[in-house]
Motif scaffolding. Structure first.
Motif, PDB file in Angstrom:
ATOM      1  N   ILE A   8      -1.615  -7.795   1.053  1.00 25.24           N
ATOM      2  CA  ILE A   8      -0.433  -6.980   0.789  1.00 25.24           C
ATOM      3  C   ILE A   8       0.661  -7.355   1.789  1.00 25.24           C
ATOM      4  CG2 ILE A   8      -1.769  -5.080  -0.183  1.00 25.24           C
ATOM      5  CD1 ILE A   8      -1.318  -3.565   2.476  1.00 25.24           C
ATOM      6  N   ASP A   9       1.906  -6.963   1.477  1.00 28.36           N
ATOM      7  CA  ASP A   9       3.050  -7.334   2.319  1.00 28.36           C
ATOM      8  C   ASP A   9       3.480  -6.232   3.280  1.00 28.36           C
ATOM      9  OD1 ASP A   9       4.019 -10.064   1.181  1.00 28.36           O
ATOM     10  OD2 ASP A   9       3.557  -8.846  -0.575  1.00 28.36           O
ATOM     11  N   PHE A  10       3.207  -4.979   2.937  1.00 29.71           N
ATOM     12  CA  PHE A  10       3.575  -3.850   3.798  1.00 29.71           C
ATOM     13  C   PHE A  10       2.898  -2.600   3.240  1.00 29.71           C
ATOM     14  CE2 PHE A  10       6.853  -4.471   0.592  1.00 29.71           C
ATOM     15  CZ  PHE A  10       7.025  -3.201   0.050  1.00 29.71           C
ATOM     16  N   VAL A  11       3.043  -1.506   3.970  1.00 25.83           N
ATOM     17  CA  VAL A  11       2.528  -0.200   3.530  1.00 25.83           C
ATOM     18  C   VAL A  11       3.658   0.817   3.596  1.00 25.83           C
ATOM     19  CG1 VAL A  11       1.007   1.728   4.187  1.00 25.83           C
ATOM     20  CG2 VAL A  11       0.117  -0.606   4.151  1.00 25.83           C
ATOM     21  N   LEU A  12       3.717   1.704   2.606  1.00 30.33           N
ATOM     22  CA  LEU A  12       4.633   2.847   2.625  1.00 30.33           C
ATOM     23  C   LEU A  12       3.820   4.101   2.933  1.00 30.33           C
ATOM     24  CD1 LEU A  12       6.868   2.213  -0.536  1.00 30.33           C
ATOM     25  CD2 LEU A  12       7.228   1.429   1.817  1.00 30.33           C
TER      26      LEU A  12
ATOM     27  N   ALA B 146       8.272   7.462   5.830  1.00 23.60           N
ATOM     28  CA  ALA B 146       9.203   8.539   5.483  1.00 23.60           C
ATOM     29  C   ALA B 146       8.934   9.700   6.434  1.00 23.60           C
ATOM     30  CB  ALA B 146       9.008   8.980   4.037  1.00 23.60           C
ATOM     31  N   TRP B 147       9.979  10.486   6.717  1.00 24.41           N
ATOM     32  CA  TRP B 147       9.787  11.691   7.517  1.00 24.41           C
ATOM     33  C   TRP B 147       9.595  12.882   6.592  1.00 24.41           C
ATOM     34  CZ3 TRP B 147      14.195  11.388  11.735  1.00 24.41           C
ATOM     35  CH2 TRP B 147      13.903  10.338  12.628  1.00 24.41           C
ATOM     36  N   GLY B 148       8.532  13.663   6.854  1.00 23.16           N
ATOM     37  CA  GLY B 148       8.266  14.861   6.070  1.00 23.16           C
ATOM     38  C   GLY B 148       8.472  16.117   6.897  1.00 23.16           C
ATOM     39  N   ASN B 149       8.278  17.260   6.273  1.00 25.44           N
ATOM     40  CA  ASN B 149       8.448  18.527   6.989  1.00 25.44           C
ATOM     41  C   ASN B 149       7.470  18.671   8.152  1.00 25.44           C
ATOM     42  OD1 ASN B 149       6.857  18.622   4.484  1.00 25.44           O
ATOM     43  ND2 ASN B 149       6.394  20.751   4.993  1.00 25.44           N
ATOM     44  N   HIS B 150       6.251  18.134   8.008  1.00 24.85           N
ATOM     45  CA  HIS B 150       5.282  18.306   9.088  1.00 24.85           C
ATOM     46  C   HIS B 150       5.619  17.459  10.311  1.00 24.85           C
ATOM     47  CE1 HIS B 150       2.163  21.022   7.423  1.00 24.85           C
ATOM     48  NE2 HIS B 150       2.761  20.690   6.299  1.00 24.85           N
ATOM     49  N   GLU B 151       6.226  16.303  10.134  1.00 21.10           N
ATOM     50  CA  GLU B 151       6.743  15.571  11.303  1.00 21.10           C
ATOM     51  C   GLU B 151       7.762  16.428  12.042  1.00 21.10           C
ATOM     52  OE1 GLU B 151       4.921  12.209   9.085  1.00 21.10           O
ATOM     53  OE2 GLU B 151       6.293  13.765   8.395  1.00 21.10           O
TER      54      GLU B 151
ATOM     55  N   GLY C  70       0.819  -1.197   0.000  1.00 23.87           N
ATOM     56  CA  GLY C  70       0.000   0.000   0.000  1.00 23.87           C
ATOM     57  C   GLY C  70       0.855   1.250   0.000  1.00 23.87           C
ATOM     58  N   VAL C  71       0.312   2.328  -0.579  1.00 27.06           N
ATOM     59  CA  VAL C  71       1.002   3.619  -0.589  1.00 27.06           C
ATOM     60  C   VAL C  71       0.007   4.730  -0.236  1.00 27.06           C
ATOM     61  CG1 VAL C  71       2.910   3.130  -2.172  1.00 27.06           C
ATOM     62  CG2 VAL C  71       0.669   3.698  -3.126  1.00 27.06           C
TER      63      VAL C  71
END
Length: 311
Positions: A48-52, A89-94, A3-4
């Motif tokens: 599914i195997d994982f989520v991004l 993933a780390w984004g600017n809002h994190e 998943g994405v």
């Protein structure tokens, strides 16, 4: 299959608008759309195997409201209903909500323990894993070089500010007004040389072992998968590493809420996912990617169109 989803930006707040004041943001509804995505992924057959999760899971306003921890826990609780791993993933809002040091101790730190899968700097949220034979996923930290989430006395901050100030003389470092290179704004970030060297070694290994590699990070690294502003500072350096190897087939990103796509000159697909935060409550923005020997097929939901990406 995996998943994405990108730019959930949840806050327990009334609808608002982007910084330009013209695009609606559905802060509270984004959590409901995430629940819909989780239910859809749970019903996938075969599973599914994982989520991004491509970054910006919660909105920056949470820190001003004193709700950063509670907002994050609500998002992680919904994702925790899945029986498969979630890679963040780390984004600017994190980084508006938490320092890098704090993020290492949250559920958004999905880098494996032990350190062998990532760069020597444990605060650099980059790593790789192999979910299937001859397939590798690489998670990049597109804010490894950034003024966000780091104390002003830290060398990382000082170097990042120097890089940013060289290109952006504006009083407001989030403003691209008048810039020759409009992606040099504070809400973007870049890659340290150490992370680029690490990426080069990972891709060298994948070349030698005839693996296909999918790369993911919050900020796009190709201008044609961007609007020219939402783009990593030193995207050319990252592309140079990727293009010096044969193994990378796709780069996944978020950050640009409209989404984008391009096939670059080296045959690498760059897919930027539409953001959940600007998706009306009666639609959605997530997908499932099915990986085959010679292609990836994205089955999109709501705003995200289906796409076939051949290798």
């Amino acid at each position: 299959a995996f998943g994405v989803i990108a730019d959930i930006q949840f806050a327990d707040a009334e609808d608002g608008h982007d910084f330009g004041g013209c695009r609606r943001r559905y802060y509270r509804h984004s959590l409901r759309l995430l629940r819909e995505a989780v239910r859809a992924w749970a019903d996938e057959s075969p599973p599914i195997d994982f989520v991004l999760q491509l970054g910006d899971s919660i909105d920056g306003q949470n820190v001003r409201r004193g709700e950063a921890e509670s907002a994050l826990q609500q998002v992680l609780a919904v994702l925790g209903e899945l029986s498969v791993p979630v890679h963040h993933a780390w984004g600017n809002h994190e980084l508006y909500n938490f320092s890098r040091a704090r993020l290492v101790n949250t559920g958004l730190y999905s880098r494996p323990a032990g350190g062998s899968a990532g760069p020597p700097d444990s605060e650099c949220h980059a790593y790789h894993f192999s979910p299937a034979p001859r397939l590798r996923l690489v998670v990049l930290d597109t804010y490894d070089l950034s003024t966000l989430g780091t104390d002003p006395g830290n060398p990382r901050y000082q170097e990042s500010l120097r890089v940013l100030r060289e290109k952006n003389p504006n009083d407001d470092l989030n403003s691209p007004a008048g810039l020759e290179e409009p992606h040099f704004v504070a809400f973007n970030g870049g890659f340290s040389q150490a992370q680029l060297d690490w990426l080069n070694e990972v891709l060298k290994f994948s070349d030698e072992n005839q693996e296909k590699v999918i790369v993911m990070g919050h900020v796009p690294i190709h201008p044609y998968a961007s609007n020219g502003v939402c783009l990593a500072w030193n995207y050319e350096a990252a592309l140079s590493v990727i293009h010096s190897h044969r193994c990378v087939v796709c780069v996944l990103a978020g950050h640009l809420h409209d989404g984008a796509y391009c096939l670059d000159s080296h045959g690498v697909h760059h897919l930027t996912l539409d953001g959940v935060i600007e998706t009306p409550p009666d639609s959605n923005a997530f997908g499932t990617i099915y990986v085959y020997e010679d292609k990836m097929i994205l089955k999109g939901r709501g705003r995200i169109p289906d796409r076939v990406m051949h290798f």
